[in-house]
Design a protein around this motif. Structure first.
Motif, PDB file in Angstrom:
ATOM      1  N   ALA A   1      78.815 -63.950 -58.151  1.00  0.00           N
ATOM      2  CA  ALA A   1      78.267 -65.220 -58.570  1.00  0.00           C
ATOM      3  C   ALA A   1      77.392 -65.994 -57.827  1.00  0.00           C
ATOM      4  O   ALA A   1      76.552 -66.758 -58.149  1.00  0.00           O
ATOM      5  N   ARG A   2      77.901 -66.212 -56.421  1.00  0.00           N
ATOM      6  CA  ARG A   2      77.050 -66.936 -55.536  1.00  0.00           C
ATOM      7  C   ARG A   2      75.640 -66.336 -55.165  1.00  0.00           C
ATOM      8  O   ARG A   2      74.582 -66.913 -55.107  1.00  0.00           O
ATOM      9  N   ALA A   3      75.772 -64.990 -55.196  1.00  0.00           N
ATOM     10  CA  ALA A   3      74.472 -64.176 -54.842  1.00  0.00           C
ATOM     11  C   ALA A   3      73.391 -64.409 -55.801  1.00  0.00           C
ATOM     12  O   ALA A   3      72.165 -64.154 -55.270  1.00  0.00           O
ATOM     13  N   VAL A   4      73.529 -64.726 -57.193  1.00  0.00           N
ATOM     14  CA  VAL A   4      72.469 -64.826 -58.093  1.00  0.00           C
ATOM     15  C   VAL A   4      71.946 -66.050 -57.963  1.00  0.00           C
ATOM     16  O   VAL A   4      70.881 -66.446 -58.682  1.00  0.00           O
TER      17      VAL A   4
ATOM     18  N   PHE B   1      71.242 -68.993 -64.085  1.00  0.00           N
ATOM     19  CA  PHE B   1      71.715 -67.677 -63.603  1.00  0.00           C
ATOM     20  C   PHE B   1      72.766 -67.031 -63.559  1.00  0.00           C
ATOM     21  O   PHE B   1      72.992 -65.756 -63.781  1.00  0.00           O
ATOM     22  N   ARG B   2      73.926 -67.619 -63.766  1.00  0.00           N
ATOM     23  CA  ARG B   2      75.127 -66.957 -63.963  1.00  0.00           C
ATOM     24  C   ARG B   2      75.638 -66.563 -65.325  1.00  0.00           C
ATOM     25  O   ARG B   2      76.392 -65.595 -65.493  1.00  0.00           O
TER      26      ARG B   2
ATOM     27  N   GLY C   1      84.525 -72.227 -63.157  1.00  0.00           N
ATOM     28  CA  GLY C   1      84.431 -71.789 -61.770  1.00  0.00           C
ATOM     29  C   GLY C   1      83.196 -70.778 -61.797  1.00  0.00           C
ATOM     30  O   GLY C   1      82.178 -71.010 -62.195  1.00  0.00           O
ATOM     31  N   ALA C   2      83.327 -69.678 -61.144  1.00  0.00           N
ATOM     32  CA  ALA C   2      82.534 -68.542 -61.234  1.00  0.00           C
ATOM     33  C   ALA C   2      82.496 -67.672 -62.149  1.00  0.00           C
ATOM     34  O   ALA C   2      81.641 -66.710 -62.324  1.00  0.00           O
ATOM     35  N   GLY C   3      83.476 -67.875 -63.288  1.00  0.00           N
ATOM     36  CA  GLY C   3      83.395 -67.058 -64.415  1.00  0.00           C
ATOM     37  C   GLY C   3      84.579 -65.964 -63.839  1.00  0.00           C
ATOM     38  O   GLY C   3      85.251 -65.966 -62.965  1.00  0.00           O
TER      39      GLY C   3
END
Length: 305
Positions: A183-186, A230-231, A257-259
């Motif tokens: 999720a951070r990478a996108v 993006f996420r 959060g990050a999903g």
């Protein structure tokens, strides 16, 4: 000699508050038991509900607990039982519940030398094991309750915001995995200036709306122009669920959060129930199993049972 602790789930980011905002849920959480022992140090003696390591240095709760007792001269040890009810990777603070619960429980057995606010930094050590960095957007609301804003880290500066009375949260958790690292990478390393301005305005509006209990302002502010674009592609049917939540009266909806969990904030329990039913109906059309929760905002945070 023994304490039992409820460690609540949390929602982080809240759309416009990426990495700085979070809230605490009331009826979703883990349980932990802490006992004094004659053997010094921290031991993890039982884990249910998840396949987690018993080795203290490799366990989020263990690392957080060690941080509390470090450099303290105590003549007893502490045994920890962890009963997980928040699924790992669900996006509602599973690792944070373990870290926050650990520091709270250990602090109780030590005679409460630290305040809940002071415990946040210890809990962040456990979060670092789980995510690779020390952050407080989940552990802060888990410990303090209500809504929290992390204004800064050097030094740590966390502000608790008492929740408006009528706010309820609905959380839909699809049984898929979205790793935080993915999720951070996108995300893009930089954002356009106009998007930054929009996001700052929304964050300020959300905080102002919470303090003044202005639900219309809260609704207008629950917008994310920086991260969600993006996420959202990582979560199947996200747009449909978000839209159906808003159409049925939610103040706003987004990624928890990050999903992969999707949350919706609502004004009042009746609207929350309607939104929960609509989200359930929409996601039932997919072949993806899921859980759905409805919760009032927990203003107390981690508590003794």
């Amino acid at each position: 000699m023994e304490v039992r602790v409820f460690c609540p789930a949390t929602i982080a980011n809240l759309n416009c508050g990426f990495d700085v905002m979070g809230l605490c849920l009331e009826n979703i959480g883990d349980e932990m038991i802490f006992r004094k022992t004659t053997t010094k140090g921290i031991q993890i003696t039982k884990i249910t509900g998840a396949d987690l390591p018993y080795e203290v240095s490799k366990n989020v709760a263990g690392v957080a607990a060690l941080a509390v007792i470090e450099n303290r001269d105590i003549d007893f040890g502490i045994a920890i039982e962890i009963h997980k009810k928040i699924k790992a990777g669900s996006g509602i603070g599973s690792s944070s519940a373990s870290a926050a619960g650990a520091v709270f429980g250990v602090n109780e057995l030590l005679g409460k030398p630290f305040s809940k606010s002071e415990l946040i930094e210890f809990a962040m050590k456990g979060e670092a094991l789980a995510s690779g960095s020390e952050h407080a957007d989940n552990v802060a609301p888990c410990l303090l309750g209500g809504f929290t804003l992390v204004r800064g880290y050097h030094p740590l500066d966390v502000i608790k915001i008492t929740s408006p009375e009528k706010i309820y949260a609905v959380v839909l958790h699809p049984h898929i995995e979205v790793k935080t690292v993915d999720a951070r990478a996108v995300l893009e390393p930089s954002i356009p200036f106009h998007k930054a301005i929009t996001q700052w305005g929304n964050l300020g509006g959300l905080i102002a709306g919470l303090y003044t209990q202005d639900y219309a302002l809260i609704s207008r502010s629950l917008q994310d122009v920086v991260v969600e674009p993006f996420r959202k592609h990582l979560i199947p049917h996200f747009e449909k669920v978000k839209n159906i939540a808003v159409q049925n009266g939610a103040l706003g909806s987004g990624i928890s959060g990050a999903g992969p969990s999707i949350f919706a904030l609502c004004e009042g329990k009746k609207i929350a129930e309607t939104v929960a039913e609509a989200m359930h109906t929409q996601y039932s059309k997919t072949r993806i199993p899921f859980d759905i929760y409805l919760s009032k905002i927990n203003d107390k945070g981690v508590t003794l049972l």
